[in-house]
Motif scaffolding. Structure first.
Motif, PDB file in Angstrom:
ATOM      1  N   HIS A 111       0.603  -1.252   0.101  1.00  0.00           N
ATOM      2  CA  HIS A 111      -0.010   0.063  -0.268  1.00  0.00           C
ATOM      3  C   HIS A 111       0.594   1.194  -0.228  1.00  0.00           C
ATOM      4  O   HIS A 111       0.653   2.077  -0.673  1.00  0.00           O
ATOM      5  N   VAL A 112       1.933   0.866   0.969  1.00  0.00           N
ATOM      6  CA  VAL A 112       2.612   2.928   1.196  1.00  0.00           C
ATOM      7  C   VAL A 112       3.755   2.661  -0.001  1.00  0.00           C
ATOM      8  O   VAL A 112       3.566   3.667  -0.372  1.00  0.00           O
ATOM      9  N   MET A 113       4.059   1.559  -0.519  1.00  0.00           N
ATOM     10  CA  MET A 113       5.415   1.620  -1.727  1.00  0.00           C
ATOM     11  C   MET A 113       4.573   1.663  -3.751  1.00  0.00           C
ATOM     12  O   MET A 113       4.902   2.083  -4.554  1.00  0.00           O
ATOM     13  N   GLY A 114       2.461   1.575  -3.383  1.00  0.00           N
ATOM     14  CA  GLY A 114       2.725   2.105  -4.168  1.00  0.00           C
ATOM     15  C   GLY A 114       2.467   0.380  -5.255  1.00  0.00           C
ATOM     16  O   GLY A 114       1.967   0.705  -6.261  1.00  0.00           O
ATOM     17  N   PHE A 115       2.339  -0.640  -4.628  1.00  0.00           N
ATOM     18  CA  PHE A 115       2.180  -1.792  -4.864  1.00  0.00           C
ATOM     19  C   PHE A 115       1.382  -2.484  -5.696  1.00  0.00           C
ATOM     20  O   PHE A 115       1.104  -3.371  -6.011  1.00  0.00           O
ATOM     21  N   VAL A 149       8.661  -0.825  16.867  1.00  0.00           N
ATOM     22  CA  VAL A 149      10.354   0.153  17.378  1.00  0.00           C
ATOM     23  C   VAL A 149      10.015   1.701  17.021  1.00  0.00           C
ATOM     24  O   VAL A 149       9.245   2.012  15.889  1.00  0.00           O
ATOM     25  N   SER A 150      10.737   2.028  17.426  1.00  0.00           N
ATOM     26  CA  SER A 150      10.463   3.567  17.706  1.00  0.00           C
ATOM     27  C   SER A 150      11.549   3.565  15.865  1.00  0.00           C
ATOM     28  O   SER A 150      12.270   2.845  16.103  1.00  0.00           O
ATOM     29  N   PRO A 173      17.040  -1.350   0.066  1.00  0.00           N
ATOM     30  CA  PRO A 173      16.711  -0.866  -0.311  1.00  0.00           C
ATOM     31  C   PRO A 173      15.354   0.188  -0.067  1.00  0.00           C
ATOM     32  O   PRO A 173      14.836   1.469   0.228  1.00  0.00           O
ATOM     33  N   MET A 174      14.973  -1.670   0.020  1.00  0.00           N
ATOM     34  CA  MET A 174      13.219  -0.963   0.288  1.00  0.00           C
ATOM     35  C   MET A 174      12.898  -0.396   1.777  1.00  0.00           C
ATOM     36  O   MET A 174      12.637   0.099   2.441  1.00  0.00           O
ATOM     37  N   ASP A 175      14.136  -1.510   2.499  1.00  0.00           N
ATOM     38  CA  ASP A 175      14.076  -1.338   3.685  1.00  0.00           C
ATOM     39  C   ASP A 175      14.660   0.433   4.771  1.00  0.00           C
ATOM     40  O   ASP A 175      13.972   1.346   5.313  1.00  0.00           O
ATOM     41  N   LEU A 176      15.611   1.224   3.781  1.00  0.00           N
ATOM     42  CA  LEU A 176      15.727   2.414   3.831  1.00  0.00           C
ATOM     43  C   LEU A 176      14.883   3.679   3.507  1.00  0.00           C
ATOM     44  O   LEU A 176      14.675   4.324   4.158  1.00  0.00           O
ATOM     45  N   GLU A 177      14.359   2.872   2.887  1.00  0.00           N
ATOM     46  CA  GLU A 177      12.813   4.003   1.957  1.00  0.00           C
ATOM     47  C   GLU A 177      11.947   4.144   3.295  1.00  0.00           C
ATOM     48  O   GLU A 177      10.821   5.653   3.021  1.00  0.00           O
ATOM     49  N   SER A 178      11.936   2.918   4.497  1.00  0.00           N
ATOM     50  CA  SER A 178      10.994   3.083   5.392  1.00  0.00           C
ATOM     51  C   SER A 178      11.412   4.332   5.929  1.00  0.00           C
ATOM     52  O   SER A 178      10.681   4.966   6.944  1.00  0.00           O
ATOM     53  N   LEU A 179      12.696   5.054   6.337  1.00  0.00           N
ATOM     54  CA  LEU A 179      13.372   6.047   7.255  1.00  0.00           C
ATOM     55  C   LEU A 179      12.255   7.080   6.811  1.00  0.00           C
ATOM     56  O   LEU A 179      11.629   7.860   7.170  1.00  0.00           O
ATOM     57  N   SER A 180      12.311   7.645   5.282  1.00  0.00           N
ATOM     58  CA  SER A 180      11.797   8.542   4.693  1.00  0.00           C
ATOM     59  C   SER A 180      10.130   8.107   4.306  1.00  0.00           C
ATOM     60  O   SER A 180       9.604   9.706   4.605  1.00  0.00           O
ATOM     61  N   ARG A 181       9.390   7.056   4.769  1.00  0.00           N
ATOM     62  CA  ARG A 181       7.688   7.277   5.025  1.00  0.00           C
ATOM     63  C   ARG A 181       7.588   6.413   5.714  1.00  0.00           C
ATOM     64  O   ARG A 181       6.344   5.874   6.255  1.00  0.00           O
ATOM     65  N   GLU A 183       6.117   8.509   8.788  1.00  0.00           N
ATOM     66  CA  GLU A 183       5.249   8.637   8.787  1.00  0.00           C
ATOM     67  C   GLU A 183       3.308   7.925   8.017  1.00  0.00           C
ATOM     68  O   GLU A 183       2.181   7.266   8.442  1.00  0.00           O
ATOM     69  N   ALA A 184       4.256   7.523   6.891  1.00  0.00           N
ATOM     70  CA  ALA A 184       3.083   6.789   5.898  1.00  0.00           C
ATOM     71  C   ALA A 184       3.155   5.510   5.955  1.00  0.00           C
ATOM     72  O   ALA A 184       1.551   4.436   5.844  1.00  0.00           O
ATOM     73  N   TYR A 185       3.773   4.745   6.469  1.00  0.00           N
ATOM     74  CA  TYR A 185       3.346   3.347   7.018  1.00  0.00           C
ATOM     75  C   TYR A 185       2.944   3.518   8.699  1.00  0.00           C
ATOM     76  O   TYR A 185       2.134   2.430   9.128  1.00  0.00           O
ATOM     77  N   SER A 186       3.418   4.250   9.397  1.00  0.00           N
ATOM     78  CA  SER A 186       2.304   4.514  10.645  1.00  0.00           C
ATOM     79  C   SER A 186       0.491   5.447  10.246  1.00  0.00           C
ATOM     80  O   SER A 186      -0.310   4.323  11.310  1.00  0.00           O
ATOM     81  N   ARG A 187       0.192   5.474   9.354  1.00  0.00           N
ATOM     82  CA  ARG A 187      -1.278   5.429   9.257  1.00  0.00           C
ATOM     83  C   ARG A 187      -1.700   4.684   8.304  1.00  0.00           C
ATOM     84  O   ARG A 187      -2.415   3.829   8.895  1.00  0.00           O
TER      85      ARG A 187
END
Length: 268
Positions: A111-115, A149-150, A173-181, A183-187
């Motif tokens: 959902h978050v990554m648009g897959f 995890v915080s 790279p997908m893991d690192l992308e989660s840092l910039s997203r 709040e999107a993952y939180s929602r």
């Protein structure tokens, strides 16, 4: 929640071994009773799911307790009903299945990554509670754990993986992308909980900034949630060794042995 001190190693290892002993009893109960147990492990990247699964299965029989960690779907699987490829991995009588990531990929990374499309995501949130109620109604013991995890601890773990040659493979790279997203993952997680935190199969949140606490807490909760009983083991006895019948071992020089690499680790 205030950050607690790391659980000291000695009480952690002592309690972990006790809980792992109980997991073996749980396994024998599942086999004897023909129960079907499904444990779903979800959460953010680097939240400690893999390490917990490792401790859960460390002393279990892989023929009884197996880990399911599916790769990305094939082109054929993309055309199937979304839950279809997960159904074939569900347990039969006397089996335990631990999903290292599960059908909830659709509510998170897809959902978050648009897959997946918005319609596919909406359909998932509608169908998932129905699917899980069907499992529970059929007698499956379904347990769902979310490892929380915080953001600060997640970043610390990512940086350690980056410099660790045996854990570098865990960082993508997908893991690192989660840092910039973040709040999107939180929602996405909040919306997922609204639809799928159902009485028949509730979400159980594991605080995992301290991995030792997370492992102990999750395993203790799992054991407490299943009404297992200790199954007496069969009476076994080591038989006496029979007398020799004249067998002579093949000469060592006729066989190829692995070099004694360990000998170079010890000084005379």
């Amino acid at each position: 929640m205030a950050q607690r001190k790391t659980l000291p190693r000695e009480p952690y290892e002592r309690e972990l071994y006790r809980l792992q002993t109980e997991l073996v009893k749980l396994q024998e109960w599942v086999k004897t009773e023909g129960a079907r147990l499904v444990v779903v492990f979800e959460g953010r990247d680097a939240a400690g799911k893999g390490g917990t699964i490792k401790r859960v299965t460390e002393y279990l029989n892989p023929r009884v307790a197996r880990i399911v960690a599916l790769p990305k779907p094939t082109e054929r699987e993309r055309t199937q009903w979304y839950f279809q490829r997960y159904i074939e991995h569900l347990p039969a009588a006397g089996e335990i299945v631990l999903f290292d990531r599960s059908w909830y990929n659709r509510a998170g990374v897809e959902h978050v990554m648009g897959f997946c499309t918005k319609e596919e995501h909406r359909r998932f949130l509608h169908q998932c509670p129905i699917f899980e109620r069907m499992l529970v109604e059929d007698g499956v013991l379904l347990r769902k754990y979310w490892f929380s995890v915080s953001d600060a601890v997640q970043e610390q773990r990512f940086r350690r993986r980056l410099d660790d040659p045996v854990r570098r493979w865990k960082l993508s790279p997908m893991d690192l992308e989660s840092l910039s997203r973040w709040e999107a993952y939180s929602r996405a997680k909040d919306e997922m909980f609204v639809h799928t935190d159902i009485p028949e199969a509730p979400w159980c949140v594991v605080e995992s900034d301290d991995k030792r606490r997370a492992r102990i807490n999750m395993i203790a909760h799992l054991l407490a949630s299943v009404p297992y009983e200790e199954v007496p083991p069969p009476a076994l006895e080591v038989p006496p060794r029979p007398p020799s019948t004249g067998y002579v071992r093949t000469p060592r020089e006729l066989q190829t042995y692995v070099p004694d690499h360990a000998a170079g680790l010890v000084k005379d």
